[in-house]
Design an enzyme around this catalytic site. Structure first.
Site, PDB file in Angstrom:
ATOM      1  N   SER A   8       0.843  -1.198   0.000  1.00 35.93           N
ATOM      2  CA  SER A   8       0.000   0.000   0.000  1.00 35.93           C
ATOM      3  C   SER A   8       0.876   1.244   0.000  1.00 35.93           C
ATOM      4  CB  SER A   8      -0.912   0.012   1.225  1.00 35.93           C
ATOM      5  OG  SER A   8      -1.608   1.238   1.250  1.00 35.93           O
ATOM      6  N   HIS A  33      -1.201  -1.123  -4.377  1.00 36.19           N
ATOM      7  CA  HIS A  33      -2.480  -0.773  -3.751  1.00 36.19           C
ATOM      8  C   HIS A  33      -2.475   0.733  -3.477  1.00 36.19           C
ATOM      9  CE1 HIS A  33      -6.161  -1.617  -1.433  1.00 36.19           C
ATOM     10  NE2 HIS A  33      -5.734  -0.685  -0.596  1.00 36.19           N
ATOM     11  N   ASP A  35      -4.602   3.985  -2.091  1.00 32.84           N
ATOM     12  CA  ASP A  35      -5.727   4.404  -1.240  1.00 32.84           C
ATOM     13  C   ASP A  35      -6.110   5.851  -1.514  1.00 32.84           C
ATOM     14  OD1 ASP A  35      -6.142   2.063   0.457  1.00 32.84           O
ATOM     15  OD2 ASP A  35      -4.127   2.475   1.204  1.00 32.84           O
ATOM     16  N   MET A  37      -8.653   8.748  -0.379  1.00 29.54           N
ATOM     17  CA  MET A  37      -9.561   9.124   0.725  1.00 29.54           C
ATOM     18  C   MET A  37     -10.017  10.568   0.548  1.00 29.54           C
ATOM     19  SD  MET A  37      -7.300   7.702   3.872  1.00 29.54           S
ATOM     20  CE  MET A  37      -6.556   6.072   3.861  1.00 29.54           C
ATOM     21  N   HIS A  66      -8.244   1.706  -4.359  1.00 33.06           N
ATOM     22  CA  HIS A  66      -9.246   1.535  -3.294  1.00 33.06           C
ATOM     23  C   HIS A  66      -9.840   2.910  -2.998  1.00 33.06           C
ATOM     24  CE1 HIS A  66      -9.807   0.465   1.287  1.00 33.06           C
ATOM     25  NE2 HIS A  66     -10.963   0.666   0.681  1.00 33.06           N
ATOM     26  N   MET A  68     -11.978   5.286  -1.026  1.00 33.42           N
ATOM     27  CA  MET A  68     -12.685   5.528   0.240  1.00 33.42           C
ATOM     28  C   MET A  68     -13.324   6.902   0.124  1.00 33.42           C
ATOM     29  SD  MET A  68      -9.817   3.863   2.699  1.00 33.42           S
ATOM     30  CE  MET A  68      -8.644   3.848   1.362  1.00 33.42           C
ATOM     31  N   MET A 137     -12.027  -5.147   4.828  1.00 33.00           N
ATOM     32  CA  MET A 137     -11.252  -4.237   5.673  1.00 33.00           C
ATOM     33  C   MET A 137     -10.993  -4.913   7.015  1.00 33.00           C
ATOM     34  SD  MET A 137     -10.642  -1.724   3.740  1.00 33.00           S
ATOM     35  CE  MET A 137      -9.610  -0.981   4.994  1.00 33.00           C
ATOM     36  N   GLY A 142      -9.185   4.498   6.704  1.00 37.08           N
ATOM     37  CA  GLY A 142      -8.843   5.901   6.921  1.00 37.08           C
ATOM     38  C   GLY A 142      -7.378   6.128   7.239  1.00 37.08           C
ATOM     39  N   GLY A 144      -3.282   4.167   7.818  1.00 35.62           N
ATOM     40  CA  GLY A 144      -2.395   3.022   7.842  1.00 35.62           C
ATOM     41  C   GLY A 144      -1.911   2.793   9.272  1.00 35.62           C
ATOM     42  N   GLY A 145      -1.252   1.682   9.488  1.00 30.82           N
ATOM     43  CA  GLY A 145      -0.586   1.438  10.767  1.00 30.82           C
ATOM     44  C   GLY A 145      -1.485   1.054  11.924  1.00 30.82           C
ATOM     45  N   ASP A 175      -7.208  -6.014   3.732  1.00 36.44           N
ATOM     46  CA  ASP A 175      -6.597  -4.689   3.788  1.00 36.44           C
ATOM     47  C   ASP A 175      -6.608  -4.126   5.208  1.00 36.44           C
ATOM     48  OD1 ASP A 175      -5.536  -2.257   3.136  1.00 36.44           O
ATOM     49  OD2 ASP A 175      -7.292  -1.529   2.044  1.00 36.44           O
ATOM     50  N   GLY A 176      -5.409  -4.017   5.776  1.00 36.74           N
ATOM     51  CA  GLY A 176      -5.253  -3.385   7.082  1.00 36.74           C
ATOM     52  C   GLY A 176      -4.564  -4.271   8.099  1.00 36.74           C
ATOM     53  N   GLY A 177      -3.410  -3.826   8.571  1.00 38.15           N
ATOM     54  CA  GLY A 177      -2.722  -4.543   9.644  1.00 38.15           C
ATOM     55  C   GLY A 177      -2.151  -5.891   9.250  1.00 38.15           C
ATOM     56  N   GLY A 197       0.894  -2.209   4.054  1.00 41.16           N
ATOM     57  CA  GLY A 197       1.440  -0.861   3.989  1.00 41.16           C
ATOM     58  C   GLY A 197       2.604  -0.690   4.934  1.00 41.16           C
TER      59      GLY A 197
HETATM   60  C1  DX5 Z   1      -6.586   1.868   5.279  1.00 38.35           C
HETATM   61  C2  DX5 Z   1      -6.101   1.573   3.881  1.00 38.35           C
HETATM   62  C3  DX5 Z   1      -5.052   0.542   3.832  1.00 38.35           C
HETATM   63  C4  DX5 Z   1      -3.770   0.922   4.513  1.00 38.35           C
HETATM   64  C5  DX5 Z   1      -3.138  -0.332   5.039  1.00 38.35           C
HETATM   65  O1  DX5 Z   1      -7.691   2.710   5.215  1.00 38.35           O
HETATM   66  O2  DX5 Z   1      -7.167   1.140   3.073  1.00 38.35           O
HETATM   67  O3  DX5 Z   1      -4.778   0.143   2.479  1.00 38.35           O
HETATM   68  O4  DX5 Z   1      -2.867   1.582   3.654  1.00 38.35           O
HETATM   69  O5  DX5 Z   1      -2.055   0.035   5.787  1.00 38.35           O
HETATM   70  P1  DX5 Z   1      -1.425  -0.925   6.881  1.00 38.35           P
HETATM   71  O6  DX5 Z   1      -0.928  -2.121   6.160  1.00 38.35           O
HETATM   72  O7  DX5 Z   1      -0.351  -0.060   7.460  1.00 38.35           O
HETATM   73  O8  DX5 Z   1      -2.524  -1.263   7.861  1.00 38.35           O
HETATM   74 ZN    ZN Z   2      -6.703   0.212   1.080  1.00 44.28          ZN
END
Ligand code: DX5
Ligand code: ZN
Length: 219
Positions: A8, A33, A35, A37, A66, A68, A137, A142, A144-145, A175-177, A197
């Protein structure tokens, strides 16, 4: 099919974006990927069209966008023109999801649907055969991390069951964590694409991190 890794770009160093894109190009990663937003659908603003345009010029792998954002229909043609290969909209942002999916495919892109952690898999019963990719998700969208939500494993299993029962060919993306701690269990539950990410970009050897994650996902 082998399991795919999608770094990401949200977690990349935006002051060295070309360097980070070239790293992904050279790595074992499969997709980019991206994002997007809008500060309305999610409480954060990432980047928009000019940045995606710049990324597309250097990226030589599948571009997985993606969205959002509210009312994504307004921008389907724009994202196609910017080089998106997969365009994912949020279930929660689409009043006429079926129409949106058709519009994405009409522009020659794969159509994805993302589900927030609270959104039930059953809501896709009537559209799953029209969906190329479901993005589950595993954090609230919203930022990362964030920490991985453990309930995701059960959602992957439910989604896999739905896809099999309906004879659909939909890919499951997480997607996420995502890290080396959950990648194998996610794949075993039925995941096809792992977005990562922070785990990739905050690591000291990003190429090795991608390589190891890909090997773990395909072990
Ligand atoms: C969150 C995004 C993710 C994000 C993932 O809203 O959609 O794609 O970048 O980041 P990590 O891998 O750090 O959770
Ligand atoms: Zn994403």
């Amino acid at each position: 099919m082998s399991k795919l890794i999608a770094p990401s770009i949200l977690a990349a160093d935006f002051a060295n974006l070309q360097r980070d894109i070239e790293m992904v190009n050279k790595s074992d990663a499969d997709w980019f990927h991206i994002d997007i937003m809008d500060g309305v659908f999610v409480p954060n603003i990432s980047f928009g069209m000019p940045v995606l345009d710049a990324i597309s010029k250097h990226a030589n792998k599948t571009i997985d966008v993606h969205l959002m954002i509210v009312d994504p229909d307004r921008y389907i043609k724009t994202f196609a023109a910017l080089g998106s290969n997969v365009l994912t909209v949020h279930y929660e942002a689409c009043t006429h999801l079926h129409r949106t999916l058709q519009a994405i495919k009409a522009e020659g892109m794969k159509a994805g649907v993302a589900l927030n952690p609270h959104t039930n898999i059953n809501l896709l019963e009537d559209t799953i055969t029209d969906i190329d990719l479901v993005c589950l998700m595993s954090v609230n969208p919203g930022f990362g991390g964030q920490s991985f939500i453990e309930n995701t494993y059960s959602k992957v299993e439910q989604l896999k069951e739905l896809i099999t029962r309906k004879s659909a060919s939909t890919l499951i993306e997480i997607d996420g964590g995502v890290t080396n701690k959950n990648a194998k269990q996610l794949v075993d539950a039925g995941a096809d694409v792992l977005v990562a990410g922070s785990y990739v970009f905050k690591s000291t050897n990003q190429m090795d991190t991608i390589k190891n994650l890909k090997a773990l996902a395909n072990s």
